[in-house]
Design a protein around this motif. Structure first.
Motif, PDB file in Angstrom:
ATOM      1  N   PHE A  88       3.280  -8.577   3.982  1.00 57.63           N
ATOM      2  CA  PHE A  88       2.492  -9.757   4.345  1.00 57.63           C
ATOM      3  C   PHE A  88       2.873 -10.249   5.751  1.00 57.63           C
ATOM      4  O   PHE A  88       2.030 -10.724   6.513  1.00 57.63           O
ATOM      5  N   TYR A 130       1.302  -7.722   8.239  1.00 54.64           N
ATOM      6  CA  TYR A 130      -0.133  -7.953   8.382  1.00 54.64           C
ATOM      7  C   TYR A 130      -0.362  -9.129   9.327  1.00 54.64           C
ATOM      8  O   TYR A 130      -1.253  -9.077  10.201  1.00 54.64           O
ATOM      9  N   THR A 163      -0.609 -16.610   5.427  1.00 54.43           N
ATOM     10  CA  THR A 163      -1.078 -15.262   5.089  1.00 54.43           C
ATOM     11  C   THR A 163      -0.845 -14.957   3.619  1.00 54.43           C
ATOM     12  O   THR A 163      -1.730 -14.431   2.937  1.00 54.43           O
ATOM     13  N   LYS A 211      -3.425 -16.286   1.428  1.00 58.49           N
ATOM     14  CA  LYS A 211      -4.668 -15.509   1.493  1.00 58.49           C
ATOM     15  C   LYS A 211      -4.655 -14.385   0.461  1.00 58.49           C
ATOM     16  O   LYS A 211      -5.681 -14.052  -0.128  1.00 58.49           O
ATOM     17  N   PHE A 212      -3.496 -13.800   0.273  1.00 59.78           N
ATOM     18  CA  PHE A 212      -3.358 -12.678  -0.651  1.00 59.78           C
ATOM     19  C   PHE A 212      -3.300 -13.135  -2.115  1.00 59.78           C
ATOM     20  O   PHE A 212      -3.251 -12.304  -3.011  1.00 59.78           O
ATOM     21  N   ALA A 226      -1.384  -9.140  -5.374  1.00 62.10           N
ATOM     22  CA  ALA A 226      -1.467  -9.325  -3.922  1.00 62.10           C
ATOM     23  C   ALA A 226      -1.478  -7.972  -3.206  1.00 62.10           C
ATOM     24  O   ALA A 226      -2.213  -7.786  -2.222  1.00 62.10           O
ATOM     25  N   TYR A 227      -0.675  -7.018  -3.665  1.00 57.37           N
ATOM     26  CA  TYR A 227      -0.688  -5.679  -3.075  1.00 57.37           C
ATOM     27  C   TYR A 227      -2.046  -5.000  -3.285  1.00 57.37           C
ATOM     28  O   TYR A 227      -2.483  -4.170  -2.482  1.00 57.37           O
ATOM     29  N   VAL A 263      -4.815  -6.200  -2.810  1.00 58.02           N
ATOM     30  CA  VAL A 263      -5.710  -6.558  -1.695  1.00 58.02           C
ATOM     31  C   VAL A 263      -5.676  -5.463  -0.634  1.00 58.02           C
ATOM     32  O   VAL A 263      -6.706  -5.086  -0.075  1.00 58.02           O
ATOM     33  N   PHE A 264      -4.482  -4.937  -0.344  1.00 58.87           N
ATOM     34  CA  PHE A 264      -4.375  -3.823   0.601  1.00 58.87           C
ATOM     35  C   PHE A 264      -5.134  -2.608   0.084  1.00 58.87           C
ATOM     36  O   PHE A 264      -5.891  -1.967   0.814  1.00 58.87           O
ATOM     37  N   LYS A 281      -9.947  -9.411  -2.424  1.00 55.38           N
ATOM     38  CA  LYS A 281      -9.076  -9.937  -3.476  1.00 55.38           C
ATOM     39  C   LYS A 281      -9.867 -10.117  -4.767  1.00 55.38           C
ATOM     40  O   LYS A 281     -10.977 -10.627  -4.756  1.00 55.38           O
ATOM     41  N   ILE A 290      -8.947 -10.548   3.851  1.00 51.25           N
ATOM     42  CA  ILE A 290      -8.290 -10.058   5.064  1.00 51.25           C
ATOM     43  C   ILE A 290      -9.170  -8.984   5.697  1.00 51.25           C
ATOM     44  O   ILE A 290     -10.093  -8.461   5.067  1.00 51.25           O
ATOM     45  N   ALA A 348      -6.150  -3.935   6.915  1.00 53.12           N
ATOM     46  CA  ALA A 348      -5.674  -3.574   5.573  1.00 53.12           C
ATOM     47  C   ALA A 348      -5.374  -2.083   5.500  1.00 53.12           C
ATOM     48  O   ALA A 348      -4.369  -1.658   4.917  1.00 53.12           O
TER      49      ALA A 348
END
Length: 687
Positions: free
Chosen positions: A371, A374, A446, A449-450, A477-478, A480-481, A487, A515, A520
Motif C-alpha cells: 500500500f 502504490y 491509500t 481506498k483499499f 485489500a490485496y 484489489v491489486f 474493490k 485505484i 495496480a
C-alpha cells in the motif's frame, strides 16, 4: 323460583308456545353466532403458517455443509408432488377418509366421539380430521380440553377457507411428528430408511403412516410388533377404500423393512469457522433474526468451495505439527467477485470457537508495504527509483524523539537499491524513508481506498505494518491489486430461499474502481519479485524459501513482527491470506514458527488451484514491458549478467542504459547514432 312457579302453572298450550319461542331464539342465536364466526374467520384471512423447520446451509457445489434447527428437531418441507403417493393414500385412509369431501369437520366422527366421551365420562376418543390435526400442530397445545377444541375448530375454519385441500395435506404431512426427533415425512423417511419421501415402497409408506397415532408406541424401532399390527390395519383400510388390491397388500405386509436410523449428519464438522462467519453475516448484514434461522426452514447457499476448504484444513494440519499452542487463520477469496472460497479461523473449533480469520486484529508487518509503494507510484516513484539502504536514525518532528528502524538480522545494502528490490527484499529503511518523504497521512488515505477499516495512525512505523488489521480485511485489500484496481466486498452468501423455494435474497455483485488499473498491474509485477531470485542483493528475496513449490504466476508479500507471521498473495483467480501466531501475543522465536505462514500459503495455493487453468495477470494498455538490470533498474545491455523484464506505466520507463558492466557494442552504436543526429541538427541550426 318464580320462573319455575309460572312455568308449573302455565297451560299446555302456553308451555308449547314458550318452548317454540325460546327454541327459535336459541337456534337463531346459534345460526347468527356461526355466521358471525365464519365472517370473522374470513375477515382475519389465512393464518400465518409458522412451522418450525430446519434451516440448511449449502456449499457452492450444492452439497450440504450445515443445519440449524431447534432442540435437535429435524424438519424439512417438501412439496406434495415430492411425497410418495402411497404415503398420501395411506395417511388419508387411516386418518380421514372423508378429507376430500368435508369442510374441515366430519359430523359422523364427531357424533361418535361425543357418544364415547359421554359414556366414559371423560375425553377419551378423538374425531379430529387432517385439517384439525394440522391446525393443532401449527397453533395449539395437545391438551385434551374443550377450550382447546374450540380454538382448534376456529383455526380449522380459517385453514379450510384460505387453503386448498392439497395445501392443507402438504402442510400436515410436513409437520406431523413421526418420532425420534423427526417432524414431517421427509425427515421420517431419511431417519427410518435413509430415503427421500418420494422414494418409499408401499411397505415403508404404510409403516410410516401408522406412527403419528402414537410415535413411541408405534415406532418400529421401539415396538416392531405394535407397528406391524398398525400397518396391517392401514393396509386393510386401503384395500377397503379401493386404493390397492388385496394381493398388493399381502406383498407389502411380507416386505422385509430395513431401518437405517440415519442420525443427524455431523455437518458441523464441515468448515465450522466458515459457518460461523456465515451466521455472523446473516445476523449483522442481512438482519435475519435467530427465530427465522432456527424455525424458518431456510435454504442458505454459500460461496464455500469444499475442495479448497479441505485443502486448507489438510495443509494446516500437516504443516503445523510440532507446536500445539500456536494458532493460525486462513482466508481464500476470488478477487473478481469477493466470494470466500475457504476459511479457517483456528486449529480446532471445538477447543476454541474464536474466529481469528474475522475477529482477531494483529500487526501485519511488511505485508502493509504494497500500500505504501502504490502511494509512491502515485507520487512519481517507479520500480527503478533508487534509495540508499543503510542504518538510519530519523529525527521526529518534535526535535527530540528519534526513530531507528532496523532491517531483518541488521542486514543492509549500504548502497542504493531500487523500489523493486526494496519490496522483494523487504527493506525497512527504504520503506520508512519513502513514508516520511511522502507524508504518513498519504499512506493512511491509500489504505482506506483499499478497504482497510481498522484504525491507523499517520506515523513512520505504519510503513512497517505497526497497526493491527484483520486477516479477512488484509486479504480482501490485496484482492484489489489482483482485480485490476477494483474493490469488491467479501461474499459468504449468494442466495437464500424459503422452504418452498421462494427467493428471499440474492447477492447482487458490484465492484468499484478505487485505484488506477495501470499502477495496480505495476504493483502486481513488483510483488511477483517476492519469488524472483534475480532481485537478490544483500539478502535473498523473502519468497525464496517457497519459490520451488510454485508452478504458476503468483504475486504476494510476506510480513513478520516479533509476535506475528504473515503471507498474503494471489493469482488472477484466487487471493489468500495466512496468519500464524499465539493468541496471547507470545513472541515467535523458532524458525519454524516464522516460516509456517509461507509454507501454508504456498501448499494451499498449489493444492487449491490444482487442475485449474494457469492464468497470467492481465496487462493493461497503459503499461509497457522493459528489460532491465535488476541491480540498478536501468535498461539492460548485452554486458549485464542478469536481466529481468519489468513493467512500467508508459512514459515512466527508464531511458538510461546500465553502465555497471561496461557498454556493449549494440549500445555504443545506439549512442553513436544519437550523437550523429544531435550533430546534424546542431549544424543546421548553426547555419
Amino acid at each position: 323460583m318464580k320462573f319455575w312457579k309460572i312455568l308449573k302453572e302455565a297451560t299446555k298450550e302456553q308451555k308449547i308456545r314458550w318452548i317454540k319461542k325460546w327454541g327459535a331464539i336459541t337456534f337463531g342465536s346459534f345460526v347468527l353466532g356461526f355466521i358471525g364466526l365464519l365472517l370473522l374467520a374470513k375477515l382475519m384471512g389465512p393464518p400465518e403458517l409458522l412451522v418450525p423447520q430446519t434451516t440448511t446451509l449449502y456449499a457452492a457445489d450444492g452439497s450440504k455443509i450445515g443445519e440449524i434447527n431447534n432442540k435437535a428437531q429435524n424438519r424439512y418441507w417438501v412439496p406434495l408432488k415430492k411425497i410418495d403417493k402411497d404415503v398420501i393414500d395411506a395417511t388419508i385412509s387411516i386418518e380421514d377418509k372423508s378429507f376430500r369431501k368435508h369442510h374441515g369437520f366430519d359430523p359422523k366422527r364427531i357424533a361418535g366421539a361425543l357418544l364415547a366421551d359421554v359414556k366414559a365420562g371423560a375425553k377419551v376418543q378423538g374425531a379430529s380430521t387432517i385439517s384439525q390435526q394440522y391446525a393443532r400442530n401449527l397453533f395449539l397445545t395437545h391438551e385434551k380440553t374443550w377450550r382447546r377444541k374450540l380454538q382448534e375448530a376456529f383455526y380449522t375454519m380459517r385453514l379450510e377457507m384460505s387453503y386448498s385441500k392439497d395445501e392443507i395435506l402438504e402442510g400436515y404431512l410436513n409437520t406431523i411428528y413421526y418420532g425420534h426427533g423427526s417432524y414431517g415425512i421427509q425427515s421420517a423417511a431419511r431417519y427410518y430408511y435413509g430415503k427421500n419421501a418420494d422414494d418409499l415402497t408401499l411397505g415403508e409408506a404404510t409403516m410410516l403412516a401408522g406412527i403419528p397415532k402414537g410415535p413411541s408406541y408405534y415406532s418400529p424401532i421401539y415396538n416392531e410388533d405394535h407397528a406391524k399390527k398398525r400397518q396391517d390395519i392401514i393396509l386393510t383400510s386401503m384395500v377397503d377404500d379401493g386404493l390397492i388390491k388385496k394381493e398388493t397388500a399381502l406383498q407389502a405386509e411380507k416386505e422385509k423393512l430395513h431401518y437405517v436410523r440415519e442420525e443427524k449428519e455431523k455437518v458441523t464438522a464441515i468448515a465450522p469457522y466458515f459457518q460461523d462467519a456465515v451466521m455472523r453475516t446473516l445476523k449483522s448484514e442481512l438482519n435475519i433474526n435467530a427465530n427465522s434461522l432456527q424455525f424458518g426452514g431456510l435454504n442458505i447457499y454459500t460461496t464455500l468451495d469444499p475442495n479448497m476448504q479441505a485443502v486448507a484444513e489438510h495443509t494446516i494440519e500437516n504443516r503445523i505439527i510440532d507446536n500445539e499452542k500456536i494458532q493460525t487463520a486462513l482466508v481464500a477469496m476470488d478477487p473478481r467477485t469477493g466470494n470466500v472460497k475457504a476459511l479457517v479461523g483456528g486449529r480446532d473449533f471445538e477447543k476454541s470457537s474464536f474466529n481469528r480469520a474475522i475477529q482477531a486484529k494483529r500487526a501485519p508487518g511488511s505485508t502493509f508495504k504494497p500500500f505504501l509503494y502504490y502511494t509512491a507510484l502515485e507520487h512519481g516513484y517507479t520500480p527503478s527509483t533508487p534509495i540508499k539502504s543503510e542504518p538510519t536514525t530519523f529525527a521526529m518532528a518534535d526535535g527530540v524523539t528519534e526513530y531507528k528502524p532496523k532491517n531483518f538480522k541488521n542486514r543492509y545494502a549500504n548502497d542504493f537499491i531500487t523500489m523493486a528490490q526494496a519490496l522483494a527484499l523487504s527493506d525497512n529503511i527504504y520503506a520508512v524513508k519513502t513514508n516520511l518523504y511522502l507524508g504518513p497521512e498519504k499512506l493512511v488515505k491509500t489504505a482506506k481506498k483499499f478497504g482497510i477499516k481498522s484504525p491507523l495512525a499517520s506515523i513512520p512505523s505504519l510503513a512497517l505494518g505497526s497497526k493491527s488489521v484483520g486477516v479477512m480485511e488484509l486479504t480482501n485489500a490485496y484482492g484489489v491489486f489482483a482485480n485490476g484496481g477494483k474493490k469488491v466486498d467479501p461474499v459468504f452468501i449468494t442466495k437464500i430461499t424459503d422452504s418452498k423455494g421462494k427467493v428471499l435474497y440474492k447477492k447482487e455483485y458490484k465492484s468499484d474502481q478505487v485505484i488506477d488499473e495501470n499502477k495496480a498491474f505495476v504493483m502486481t509485477d513488483l510483488m511477483t519479485g517476492t519469488f524472483d531470485e534475480k532481485l537478490n542483493d544483500y539478502t535473498s528475496v523473502t519468497g525464496s524459501s517457497i519459490n520451488q513449490y510454485l508452478t504458476r504466476p503468483m504475486a504476494g508479500k510476506s510480513g513478520s513482527t516479533p509476535t506475528d507471521s504473515w503471507m498474503v498473495g494471489y493469482t488472477p483467480q484466487l487471493v489468500t491470506g495466512v496468519w500464524v501466531g499465539y493468541d496471547e501475543g507470545k513472541e515467535l522465536h523458532d524458525i519454524n514458527d516464522t516460516g509456517y505462514s509461507k509454507r501454508i500459503w504456498a501448499y494451499f495455493m498449489e493444492g487449491a488451484l490444482k487442475n485449474k487453468p494457469i492464468l497470467s495477470f492481465h496487462q493493461p494498455k497503459g503499461v509497457v514491458a522493459v528489460t532491465i538490470d535488476p541491480t540498478d533498474g536501468k535498461l539492460a545491455t548485452d554486458s549485464c549478467p542478469v536481466t529481468r523484464i519489468s513493467y512500467y506505466e508508459k512514459g515512466t520507463e527508464p531511458v538510461d542504459y546500465c553502465d555497471e558492466h561496461g557498454v556493449s557494442k549494440k549500445v555504443k552504436e545506439k549512442l553513436k547514432k544519437t550523437e550523429e543526429k544531435k550533430g546534424f541538427f546542431n549544424r543546421i541550426f548553426s547555419w
